[in-house]
Every structure is written in C-alpha cells, then in structure tokens.
Write a protein that holds these residues in place. Structure first.
Motif, PDB file in Angstrom:
ATOM      1  N   MET B 157       9.665  13.605   4.954  1.00  0.00           N
ATOM      2  CA  MET B 157      10.067  14.593   5.967  1.00  0.00           C
ATOM      3  C   MET B 157      10.728  13.959   7.177  1.00  0.00           C
ATOM      4  N   THR B 158      10.290  12.754   7.521  1.00  0.00           N
ATOM      5  CA  THR B 158      10.832  12.119   8.718  1.00  0.00           C
ATOM      6  C   THR B 158      12.082  11.280   8.426  1.00  0.00           C
ATOM      7  N   GLU B 159      12.548  11.326   7.157  1.00  0.00           N
ATOM      8  CA  GLU B 159      13.727  10.532   6.755  1.00  0.00           C
ATOM      9  C   GLU B 159      13.574   9.079   7.176  1.00  0.00           C
ATOM     10  N   PRO B 160      12.523   8.426   6.693  1.00  0.00           N
ATOM     11  CA  PRO B 160      12.275   7.055   7.141  1.00  0.00           C
ATOM     12  C   PRO B 160      13.297   6.091   6.543  1.00  0.00           C
ATOM     13  N   SER B 161      13.429   4.956   7.186  1.00  0.00           N
ATOM     14  CA  SER B 161      14.299   3.913   6.632  1.00  0.00           C
ATOM     15  C   SER B 161      13.711   3.391   5.324  1.00  0.00           C
ATOM     16  N   LEU B 162      12.378   3.324   5.291  1.00  0.00           N
ATOM     17  CA  LEU B 162      11.694   2.767   4.115  1.00  0.00           C
ATOM     18  C   LEU B 162      10.565   3.680   3.674  1.00  0.00           C
ATOM     19  N   LEU B 163      10.458   3.870   2.371  1.00  0.00           N
ATOM     20  CA  LEU B 163       9.304   4.587   1.829  1.00  0.00           C
ATOM     21  C   LEU B 163       8.453   3.538   1.122  1.00  0.00           C
ATOM     22  N   LEU B 164       7.204   3.406   1.545  1.00  0.00           N
ATOM     23  CA  LEU B 164       6.315   2.395   0.955  1.00  0.00           C
ATOM     24  C   LEU B 164       5.219   3.113   0.178  1.00  0.00           C
ATOM     25  N   ALA B 165       5.137   2.840  -1.089  1.00  0.00           N
ATOM     26  CA  ALA B 165       4.147   3.504  -1.936  1.00  0.00           C
ATOM     27  C   ALA B 165       3.219   2.447  -2.530  1.00  0.00           C
ATOM     28  N   ASP B 166       1.952   2.529  -2.150  1.00  0.00           N
ATOM     29  CA  ASP B 166       0.976   1.540  -2.629  1.00  0.00           C
ATOM     30  C   ASP B 166       0.177   2.137  -3.777  1.00  0.00           C
ATOM     31  N   GLU B 167       0.536   1.738  -4.988  1.00  0.00           N
ATOM     32  CA  GLU B 167      -0.124   2.237  -6.210  1.00  0.00           C
ATOM     33  C   GLU B 167      -0.225   3.771  -6.191  1.00  0.00           C
ATOM     34  N   PRO B 168       0.897   4.459  -6.054  1.00  0.00           N
ATOM     35  CA  PRO B 168       0.830   5.915  -5.924  1.00  0.00           C
ATOM     36  C   PRO B 168       0.316   6.626  -7.170  1.00  0.00           C
ATOM     37  N   THR B 169       0.372   5.955  -8.311  1.00  0.00           N
ATOM     38  CA  THR B 169      -0.088   6.596  -9.546  1.00  0.00           C
ATOM     39  C   THR B 169      -1.433   6.061  -9.991  1.00  0.00           C
ATOM     40  N   GLY B 170      -2.035   5.221  -9.180  1.00  0.00           N
ATOM     41  CA  GLY B 170      -3.285   4.559  -9.574  1.00  0.00           C
ATOM     42  C   GLY B 170      -4.437   5.513  -9.844  1.00  0.00           C
TER      43      GLY B 170
END
Lengths: 425, 226
Positions: B157-170
C-alpha cells in the motif's frame, strides 16, 4: 491518530478480563485511599469534638487549643493517620502499578508489530497512554463511588452513637476536596507511571527482542543459592520451581510488596485499639462507642486485607496465562503431569513463604512503630506480641497460595497442548 | 543506481558465553524491479539479513543503502519513517494487529504517516490479492492464506522501494504457498515492485529471477535464473 485511538479502545475491549481486573484494582485502590484518609480524618474530628465537649462551656479558644495540643489521643491519632495514610497510598500505588505493568508487558508483540509498520516512539506511546486513561476514567470515579458511602455510613454511625450518649457533637463525616483529589491523583499517577516506565522499557528493546517475548517465556541466567537445596529436597521439580520463582520474582515484586504492606496494615490496625486502651480504661458509658470504633477500624482493616488478597488472586491468575507456553513445552517433551503439578505446588509454597516473610518482618516493624508512637504521645506502654494476628495472616497466605495452586492445576488439566504451542508462535 | 546496496554487513552476538557470527561480511546489490530469493539452511543468517535490511535490527558492522540512504545512519524517528515508507515487511506469521480489521491493517502505515489513502490504489491492490470481499473481516476470521495476503497488501500500500518477505509461505499449505508466490510474482511484474524473499524452499526460489545463497553467514552463491 484515529487508528491509534481506535486501537487503544479495541485493545481495552478485546482484553475484557484484563481490563476488568485493571478497573477493579484502580477502583478498589482509590476507594481504600478515600476510606483510609477519611477514617483518619473522622477519628481526628471525633477526638477533637470529644475533647472540646469535656471542657467547660466558658473555655476560651486558647484553652481549647491547649487542651487539644496536650491531649495524647490527638497526638497519637495524628501520627497514626499519617502512618496509615502513607501505607495505604503505598499499597494502592503498588497494586495499580503492578496490574498495569503486567498488562503492558503482555502487549510486547503489539508494540513489535507497530514498530515494524513504522510507528515511531510517540505513536506507540500514545496507544498505551490512551488505553491507560480509558481505564482510569472508569476506575477512578468507580472507586470514589465505592469509597464515599462507606465513609459516610461509618462517620454517621459514630456521630449518632455519641449524640445518644449525650455528646452534643456534629457530624463527623469528613470528606474534603483534598482527600478526593489525593485519591484521584494517586490513581492517575500510579497508572501513568506504570505506562511511562513500561513504554521506556519497550523503547530500550529492539523489535526482534520485543517480538521474542511473545512466547511469555523469558529466560534469566539468575540462579538462587536455594536451587541446589530445592533439588536435593524435591528433585528436578524443586529445582525448576526455584528457578521459575527467581525468573518471575521481578514481574510480581510490586504486587508482592502490596501484599506485604497489606499484612502490615492488618496487624497494625488490629493492634491500634489495644495500644490505645492499654493503660487507660474505657470511661463508663463509652464501652459501646469504643466497641463501635473498634468494629469500624476492624472492618476497614479487613477490607484492606480482602482487597489485597483479591488483588493478588487476580494478578497471580495471570501467571498461568503468561506461562502456559512454558507448561505446554514441558508436556510436549514428555514431562509427567504429576511432576508439573509438583512444580506448581512447590512454586506457590516458595512464593507464599516469601510473601509471608516480608509481611512478618513488616508487621513487627509496624508493631514497634506503634509502640514508639504511643510512648512519644505521652502514653507509656509495653510491646504487644501480635501472635494471633500473625497466625491469621499466615492462614490467609496459606489459603491464597492453596487457591492459586488448585486453580493453576485445574487450568493445566484443561490445557490443549497443540493450541498453546501454536499460540507461542 | 541500485535500489539496495549491502556493504560488508556483519552481525555478531553472544548467546550466553558463545559468540555467534550470524552474518560475516556480506555484500551485494539489488537493482530496481528484481525479484530475489535469499536461500540457505536453518541458521545460515538469511532472516538476520532480512531484519537488518528492514531496519528492525542493527548490525555489528557494515552499511545498508536503500535508495542511496544509509539506513543505520538514521535516527530512531527516521528509522520509523524508513520502515513506514521505504520497506514493506512480510513475516511468516503475518503479524497483523488482531484488533483491526483487514482494511484497517492495510491502511495502518498510511495512517501512521497521516496520509489520506488512495481509494483507487486500495481497490486495485485488494483486487490483485483477492481480498475485496474480506476487507471488514478481523484476522481471527481469516484463513492463514488470507491473513498473509492482508500482510502483503499492507506492505504494498505504501509503494515501498523494497518488499521484504521472510518465509512468507512457511506457515501455509502448498496450495496457499503457490498462491502467495504467484501474488508476489504478479506484484513484481505488474507493479514493478522490488522483492527480496527469504526461503529455504528451492521450489519457491526457482520462481524468482535471482538466488543468493547464504551459508554460515556468508554468500556462497549469487545466480541469476533469467
């Protein structure tokens, strides 16, 4: 700002039990402060009017003042009221602080999530402060509503009794603005202090550190010298109970202090009349007044004890919620239920022992203080040994710890291991 | 200029008396629009790397530049703004606020920034993630997959420069896992979002553009797949 306010309101609503407990603690604390302060003021007013009644009608203001100043009862009651007021303020402050500090600590994960999405320190703090203010807006007025009628009834009863005995006294009901303000400010100060200190502690920790406290399992490297003794006496269960007590001690120190001070108040209050009447006989016709006074004082003291016990029950009941993850892990690795129950029993014996010990030391200190006050007020007296009161306090401590042990064991029996382990994550 | 520059990043800490080198002199860059997987075995340091880039932990040494800004040269308040605007964090266990519904969770970073949400953007993200019907639901009424999609929406939503996903499917089953990876892929391709995803699953890593493998705190492989 709107979402932060919304979050604070919904947090209060979502944690109904916790919020109710906090409101009850605030209300009881404020009520007890109002009752104690007003009772002391009422007793002083009663003594003042009785001294004046015994003077001839033609006594000048200077003579009245001299009589009041030289009356040992006035001096004794004045010093006593300062002493009891101080203790009651401490009980109330520690209780409120302890209740709020536990609640805020349990919200470490919420703080961690807020920090993750970019909440700054002010925004995080606002959520906590708004929540605290909402609870105090309900709890403080409730405390005043509870406390004022009790004071009024007690004072009116005393007034009626002495009037019937021929004393032309006016109403002793003494509840000035200062007393109410004192109680309200105490409540607010304790709540805000708990909130601010917890916020500062949160700020000092990293987001990762906060997130890791969600399991409710905080490991401390502190070891008590008694660990080895407990292990020798009771095996692994004893060692774990000792370690758990040391780990949890810090969380409950204010509540433990509150309990100990309440015990001191109980012993001190019970000794009040014996010290006052030790070398003086009750004047004919005053037996009923003396008994009524004793009944009122005992009722207040018992209310203090009841409040402290209820407070401790509420707070220690959160011990299970905070530690059920730990017990779930014990069960998942194969610890027998018998050993778990043994740990719980030993922990509460350990805790009860220290609660009683702190109270015992404080009670004897207050006993010495009362005796010294009597002597300083011009009434030579000898030290009374409060064996009966100490035994009653011991019985209360044993009952409290037994109830908590049984409660915790019954909760352990109903606990679902898988759901609890999932909840840790 | 690369969107992310990691220079000689180190993270050491002590566990009781043992010194642990979670990251040991890690350096790499990521260009805008890349979809990068950080892989490695358990304890290799990949989550630590993610936490450092996300500004939720502090390094022992080294620097991280996002959009040319030194992350760790910032004050606490600036770091909070950085987490709000420059990065979007997605965790294995969703980390939604249970007292807020899906819409409120998604808009929370904007609310903290005192920005008025763009309703069109919100609608398009909800449509992309299949959450249009679930905006009023609270997290405890959503499935794991739906909660993770809310977390992704909050990050996007905030249109970040980086999207960081830490084990999102874990914490998800295979069907939901595939769905989440597909959604991340879509946001990378349709929105041009730069994504770093931590995973120990080689199948997930194979769906990205580039794989950086970490072992014992060091980069042992940096391979472009496309």
């Amino acid at each position: 700002m709107k979402y932060l306010f919304l979050l604070a309101c919904r947090t209060v609503r979502a944690n109904k039990w916790r919020s109710a407990v906090n409101i009850a603690v605030i209300a009881c604390s404020v009520a007890m402060v109002v009752i104690t302060s007003s009772l002391c003021a009422t007793l002083l007013e009663m003594e003042r009017q009785m001294v004046i009644c015994e003077l001839p009608a033609t006594a000048t203001p200077a003579e009245i003042q001299k009589a009041l100043t030289s009356d040992w009862g006035m001096g004794f009651l004045l010093l006593l009221s300062m002493f009891f007021n101080g203790l009651m303020l401490a009980v109330a402050a520690f209780s409120i602080y302890g209740a709020f500090a536990i609640g805020i600590r349990e919200r470490a994960k919420l703080m961690a999530v807020l920090m993750t999405v970019g909440a700054n320190d002010l925004q995080k703090s606002l959520v906590t402060l708004i929540e605290s203010l909402i609870l105090s807006l309900v709890g403080i007025p409730l405390g005043l509503v509870l406390g004022v009628p009790v004071v009024y009834i007690g004072a009116e009863q005393l007034t009626t009794l002495l009037f019937k005995m021929g004393y032309p006294v006016t109403s002793f009901f003494t509840l000035d603005f200062q007393t109410i303000l004192q109680a309200v400010l105490l409540g607010l100060a304790a709540i805000l202090l708990a909130s601010v200190i917890s916020i500062i502690k949160t700020m000092r920790r990293s987001i990762i550190g906060l997130a890791k406290t969600t399991s409710g399992i905080e490991i401390s490297l502190k070891r008590s010298p008694l660990d080895w003794i407990m292990w020798r006496l009771f095996g692994k269960a004893g060692e774990l109970a000792s370690q758990n007590y040391v780990n949890q001690k810090r969380n409950y120190r204010f509540l433990s202090l509150s309990f100990a001070i309440a015990m001191m108040l109980y012993v001190g209050g019970s000794l009040l009349m014996p010290y006052m009447t030790q070398n003086t006989s009750v004047a004919p016709g005053f037996e009923e007044a003396s008994q009524t006074l004793e009944t009122i004082i005992n009722s207040v003291i018992q209310s203090v004890v009841l409040f402290s016990v209820v407070n401790a029950l509420f707070m220690f009941s959160t011990d299970f919620n905070a530690r059920k993850g730990e017990f779930a892990i014990f069960q998942s690795i194969g610890m027998s239920t018998g050993m778990m129950y043994k740990i719980v029993v030993l922990e509460w014996v350990y805790r009860g022992f220290y609660l009683f010990l702190y109270g015992l030391v404080g009670s004897y200190l207050i006993n010495f203080a009362l005796c010294s006050l009597c002597i300083a007020s011009g009434n030579p007296t000898y030290l009374i040994n409060p064996i009966k009161e100490i035994l009653i306090a011991l019985a209360v401590t044993v009952i409290l710890c037994t109830v908590m042990t049984v409660s915790m064991i019954s909760k352990l029996k109903r606990m679902n291991i898988v759901e609890t382990l999932k909840a840790i994550d | 200029m690369p969107i992310l520059q990691v220079e000689h990043l180190k993270k050491h800490y002590e566990v009781y008396t043992e010194k642990v080198r979670a990251l040991d002199d890690v350096s790499f860059t990521v260009e805008a629009g890349e979809f990068v997987a950080i892989t490695g075995t358990s304890g290799s340091g990949k989550s630590t790397l993610m936490h450092l880039i996300g500004g939720v932990d502090t390094p022992t040494d080294g620097k991280v530049f996002v959009d040319g800004v030194d992350v760790f040269a910032q004050t606490r308040s600036q770091l909070a703004v950085y987490r709000r605007r420059k990065v979007g964090l997605i965790y294995q266990f969703y980390n939604l606020i249970p007292m807020l519904n899906a819409r409120e969770n998604i808009l929370l970073p904007l609310e903290l920034d005192r920005k008025v949400p763009d309703d069109d953007k919100l609608r398009s993200i909800l449509k992309l993630l299949g959450l249009t019907e679930k905006v009023s639901c609270y997290p405890n009424h959503l499935s794991g997959g739906q909660q993770q999609r809310v977390a992704i929406a909050r990050a996007l939503m905030t249109e970040p420069s980086l999207l960081l996903a830490d084990e999102p499917t874990g914490n998800l089953d295979s069907k939901n896992s595939d769905e989440i990876i597909r959604l991340l892929r879509d946001s990378n391709q349709k929105l041009g979002q730069t994504i770093l995803i931590v995973t120990h699953d080689e199948k997930v890593a194979a769906k990205t553009d580039r794989v950086i493998e970490i072992d014992d705190g060091k980069i042992v492989r940096d391979e472009r797949l496309v």
